[in-house]
Structure formats: C-alpha cells, structure tokens
Design a protein around this motif. Structure first.
Motif, PDB file in Angstrom:
ATOM      1  N   GLN A 106       0.910  -1.469   0.200  1.00  0.00           N
ATOM      2  CA  GLN A 106      -0.216   0.212   0.273  1.00  0.00           C
ATOM      3  C   GLN A 106       0.881   1.160   0.097  1.00  0.00           C
ATOM      4  O   GLN A 106       0.347   2.814  -0.328  1.00  0.00           O
ATOM      5  CB  GLN A 106      -1.084  -0.084   0.754  1.00  0.00           C
ATOM      6  CG  GLN A 106      -1.688   1.246   1.721  1.00  0.00           C
ATOM      7  CD  GLN A 106      -2.317   1.261  -0.170  1.00  0.00           C
ATOM      8  OE1 GLN A 106      -3.737   0.321  -0.133  1.00  0.00           O
ATOM      9  NE2 GLN A 106      -2.424   2.050  -0.561  1.00  0.00           N
ATOM     10  N   PHE A 107       1.715   0.923   0.680  1.00  0.00           N
ATOM     11  CA  PHE A 107       2.606   2.355   0.528  1.00  0.00           C
ATOM     12  C   PHE A 107       3.535   2.482  -0.053  1.00  0.00           C
ATOM     13  O   PHE A 107       3.677   3.180  -1.115  1.00  0.00           O
ATOM     14  CB  PHE A 107       3.761   2.265   2.275  1.00  0.00           C
ATOM     15  CG  PHE A 107       5.035   3.183   1.913  1.00  0.00           C
ATOM     16  CD1 PHE A 107       4.617   4.101   2.621  1.00  0.00           C
ATOM     17  CD2 PHE A 107       6.703   3.367   1.604  1.00  0.00           C
ATOM     18  CE1 PHE A 107       5.664   5.466   2.832  1.00  0.00           C
ATOM     19  CE2 PHE A 107       7.341   4.135   1.662  1.00  0.00           C
ATOM     20  CZ  PHE A 107       6.738   5.217   1.589  1.00  0.00           C
ATOM     21  N   ILE A 108       3.486   1.198  -1.660  1.00  0.00           N
ATOM     22  CA  ILE A 108       4.684   1.909  -2.483  1.00  0.00           C
ATOM     23  C   ILE A 108       3.277   2.018  -3.735  1.00  0.00           C
ATOM     24  O   ILE A 108       3.356   2.830  -4.153  1.00  0.00           O
ATOM     25  CB  ILE A 108       5.001   0.356  -2.912  1.00  0.00           C
ATOM     26  CG1 ILE A 108       6.160  -0.128  -2.086  1.00  0.00           C
ATOM     27  CG2 ILE A 108       5.515   0.289  -4.316  1.00  0.00           C
ATOM     28  CD1 ILE A 108       7.428   0.567  -1.983  1.00  0.00           C
ATOM     29  N   ALA A 109       2.001   1.814  -3.670  1.00  0.00           N
ATOM     30  CA  ALA A 109       1.094   2.381  -4.396  1.00  0.00           C
ATOM     31  C   ALA A 109       0.804   3.361  -4.230  1.00  0.00           C
ATOM     32  O   ALA A 109       0.446   4.484  -5.247  1.00  0.00           O
ATOM     33  CB  ALA A 109      -0.087   1.586  -3.868  1.00  0.00           C
ATOM     34  N   ASP A 110       0.736   4.215  -2.518  1.00  0.00           N
ATOM     35  CA  ASP A 110       0.827   5.388  -2.776  1.00  0.00           C
ATOM     36  C   ASP A 110       1.584   7.130  -3.174  1.00  0.00           C
ATOM     37  O   ASP A 110       1.426   7.657  -3.869  1.00  0.00           O
ATOM     38  CB  ASP A 110       1.102   5.823  -1.077  1.00  0.00           C
ATOM     39  CG  ASP A 110      -0.817   5.273  -0.602  1.00  0.00           C
ATOM     40  OD1 ASP A 110      -1.739   4.615  -1.132  1.00  0.00           O
ATOM     41  OD2 ASP A 110      -0.781   4.859   0.865  1.00  0.00           O
ATOM     42  N   LEU A 111       3.101   5.758  -2.968  1.00  0.00           N
ATOM     43  CA  LEU A 111       4.238   6.205  -3.990  1.00  0.00           C
ATOM     44  C   LEU A 111       3.636   7.042  -5.164  1.00  0.00           C
ATOM     45  O   LEU A 111       4.403   7.910  -6.052  1.00  0.00           O
ATOM     46  CB  LEU A 111       5.497   5.642  -4.004  1.00  0.00           C
ATOM     47  CG  LEU A 111       5.952   6.256  -1.623  1.00  0.00           C
ATOM     48  CD1 LEU A 111       7.252   5.182  -2.007  1.00  0.00           C
ATOM     49  CD2 LEU A 111       6.492   7.676  -1.669  1.00  0.00           C
ATOM     50  N   LYS A 112       3.547   5.795  -6.294  1.00  0.00           N
ATOM     51  CA  LYS A 112       3.151   5.160  -7.284  1.00  0.00           C
ATOM     52  C   LYS A 112       2.717   6.751  -7.999  1.00  0.00           C
ATOM     53  O   LYS A 112       2.590   6.768  -8.852  1.00  0.00           O
ATOM     54  CB  LYS A 112       2.771   3.824  -7.876  1.00  0.00           C
ATOM     55  CG  LYS A 112       4.158   3.020  -7.424  1.00  0.00           C
ATOM     56  CD  LYS A 112       4.054   1.582  -9.065  1.00  0.00           C
ATOM     57  CE  LYS A 112       4.114   1.145  -8.698  1.00  0.00           C
ATOM     58  NZ  LYS A 112       5.701   1.924  -9.961  1.00  0.00           N
ATOM     59  N   ARG A 113       1.262   7.118  -6.286  1.00  0.00           N
ATOM     60  CA  ARG A 113       0.362   7.947  -7.502  1.00  0.00           C
ATOM     61  C   ARG A 113       1.412   8.825  -7.403  1.00  0.00           C
ATOM     62  O   ARG A 113       0.168  10.161  -7.625  1.00  0.00           O
ATOM     63  CB  ARG A 113      -0.589   7.857  -6.204  1.00  0.00           C
ATOM     64  CG  ARG A 113      -1.797   6.824  -6.792  1.00  0.00           C
ATOM     65  CD  ARG A 113      -2.836   6.815  -5.937  1.00  0.00           C
ATOM     66  NE  ARG A 113      -3.306   7.637  -4.091  1.00  0.00           N
ATOM     67  CZ  ARG A 113      -3.939   6.882  -3.120  1.00  0.00           C
ATOM     68  NH1 ARG A 113      -4.203   6.056  -3.167  1.00  0.00           N
ATOM     69  NH2 ARG A 113      -3.366   7.646  -2.503  1.00  0.00           N
ATOM     70  N   LEU A 114       2.452   9.447  -6.329  1.00  0.00           N
ATOM     71  CA  LEU A 114       3.098  11.087  -6.593  1.00  0.00           C
ATOM     72  C   LEU A 114       3.321  10.827  -8.066  1.00  0.00           C
ATOM     73  O   LEU A 114       4.316  11.897  -8.153  1.00  0.00           O
ATOM     74  CB  LEU A 114       3.962  11.142  -5.346  1.00  0.00           C
ATOM     75  CG  LEU A 114       3.003  11.045  -4.469  1.00  0.00           C
ATOM     76  CD1 LEU A 114       4.315  10.797  -2.902  1.00  0.00           C
ATOM     77  CD2 LEU A 114       1.973  11.509  -3.711  1.00  0.00           C
ATOM     78  N   GLU A 115       3.847   9.619  -9.080  1.00  0.00           N
ATOM     79  CA  GLU A 115       4.355  10.132 -10.307  1.00  0.00           C
ATOM     80  C   GLU A 115       3.626  10.827 -11.152  1.00  0.00           C
ATOM     81  O   GLU A 115       2.357  11.136 -10.866  1.00  0.00           O
ATOM     82  CB  GLU A 115       5.043   8.945 -10.013  1.00  0.00           C
ATOM     83  CG  GLU A 115       5.880   7.900  -9.690  1.00  0.00           C
ATOM     84  CD  GLU A 115       5.695   6.958 -10.477  1.00  0.00           C
ATOM     85  OE1 GLU A 115       5.002   5.722 -11.139  1.00  0.00           O
ATOM     86  OE2 GLU A 115       6.711   5.642  -9.749  1.00  0.00           O
ATOM     87  N   PRO A 116       3.977  11.483 -11.862  1.00  0.00           N
ATOM     88  CA  PRO A 116       6.263  11.586 -12.460  1.00  0.00           C
ATOM     89  C   PRO A 116       6.871  11.696 -11.516  1.00  0.00           C
ATOM     90  O   PRO A 116       6.668  13.261 -11.938  1.00  0.00           O
ATOM     91  CB  PRO A 116       5.731  11.565 -13.869  1.00  0.00           C
ATOM     92  CG  PRO A 116       4.693  11.907 -13.737  1.00  0.00           C
ATOM     93  CD  PRO A 116       3.936  11.977 -12.934  1.00  0.00           C
ATOM     94  N   PHE A 117       7.916  11.436 -11.037  1.00  0.00           N
ATOM     95  CA  PHE A 117       8.830  12.193 -10.132  1.00  0.00           C
ATOM     96  C   PHE A 117       9.676  12.847 -11.467  1.00  0.00           C
ATOM     97  O   PHE A 117      10.355  11.944 -12.895  1.00  0.00           O
ATOM     98  CB  PHE A 117       9.372  11.095  -9.431  1.00  0.00           C
ATOM     99  CG  PHE A 117       9.093  10.333  -8.950  1.00  0.00           C
ATOM    100  CD1 PHE A 117       8.543  11.303  -7.629  1.00  0.00           C
ATOM    101  CD2 PHE A 117       8.863   9.544  -8.494  1.00  0.00           C
ATOM    102  CE1 PHE A 117       7.570  10.505  -6.538  1.00  0.00           C
ATOM    103  CE2 PHE A 117       7.828   8.721  -7.921  1.00  0.00           C
ATOM    104  CZ  PHE A 117       7.104   9.701  -6.986  1.00  0.00           C
TER     105      PHE A 117
END
Length: 188
Positions: A106-117
C-alpha cells in the motif's frame, strides 16, 4: 557518452571519462562530482601530454577528442593528475524516516500515485533507522535480483527483495560492511 559518464559518476561517485572510437578517433565525455574540477584535471592532462586534439567544458562536465592510439597516454596522465584528489562523500537529503514494517504494498502504491518524478517533483528519499542488514545475496535465473534480511532494533526481522538490482550487490555488501562498522542509517 555524456549520459553514460553521468550514470557511472552517479553510481561510482567518482569523476568519470567515457570514450567511443570511430575511424581512429576517440571522442569522449566526462562528468565529475562536487568539489572536483574536471576541466582543470583535463587541462593538467593536456599540459602533461598534449594528447587532446580538442577539449572543452567546465568543472562538472567536459568533452574531448584524441587519436585512438593515444588512449593509454590519456589513462596514464589521468591517473597521475587525479592521484591524491579527495572529495567529500555525497550528502543525501532525506524526506522522512521509515520503519521496515511501513514498507508495504500500500505504501508503494501511494508513492506511485505521486509520479511522475522529475525536477519539479523529485522522487522522495527515505531512510531506515536502527536496522541491521544481513544475508545479502543475488537470486533469480540470471542472478538479476537482490535479497537481504533486515532486522529492526525492535528485534523484528524482514526479508527484502530488490527486483532487477542484482548487479548492485557490491554496493549492498559495502553497505553491510558499513553497518558492521557502526553506522546505523541507510538510504532506501
């Protein structure tokens, strides 16, 4: 060449020169680390050997060309002028501490929502505090993945897998040796 030199410099944290050879001419590009003036190093090489037919750049990046049969002269002069140069290890600004148990899907999925970096939206950097890393090894049919055991100060232990990172095992083993040397924080 510049992209390759940049990646090598980033991964090795050393000033790096990369060359390609075509029709007897070696063309190269270099990248440096903060605190090491690459252009000044190349000027010193040129003063010592007159090896370059052309070169230019600045403290952080440079381009050059030379006859391909003079590459060994460049190597020798580079080793001489670069000998004894010291620079500060990289400083990493981190965004937040994490505990191993927080590294969930879930943490990784939340980070992916912040993309694109990118430059205006830099990828966040986290660190683990009070952990011990052990049993670092490669895995997979081509040894293309990394696996490690991580133990928190609480005594809880976790198995971590870094897919596609098998070629970086030397860096992980260096990190492991650093932990044994008394360090207790890491970038993940």
């Amino acid at each position: 060449m510049g992209i390759v030199a940049g990646k090598l410099t980033q991964n090795l944290y050393k000033p790096t020169l990369c060359l390609s050879i075509k029709d007897g001419v070696a063309k190269g590009s270099g990248r440096s680390v903060p605190g090491v003036d690459l252009y000044a190093l190349l000027q010193a090489v040129q003063a010592q050997t007159s090896v370059f037919t052309a070169f230019g750049g600045h403290a952080a990046a440079a381009g050059f060309s030379l006859p391909a049969d003079r590459i060994n002269d460049l190597r020798s002069a580079w080793a001489t002028v670069a000998q004894g140069i010291e620079w500060e290890p990289p400083h990493i600004d981190v965004d937040a501490p994490l505990h191993v148990h927080e590294l969930t899907p879930q943490f990784i999925a939340d980070l992916k929502r912040l993309e694109p970096f990118g430059q205006a939206n830099p990828e966040p950097i986290f660190f683990l505090r009070d952990v011990q890393i052990g049993d670092v090894q490669t895995m997979g049919a081509k040894q293309q993945h990394l696996r490690a055991r991580v133990k928190e100060g609480t005594g809880r232990s976790y198995s971590l897998v870094a897919f596609g990172e098998g070629e970086r095992i030397a860096q992980w083993l260096e990190l492991l040796l650093g932990y044994r040397g008394g360090h207790n924080e890491s970038r993940v």
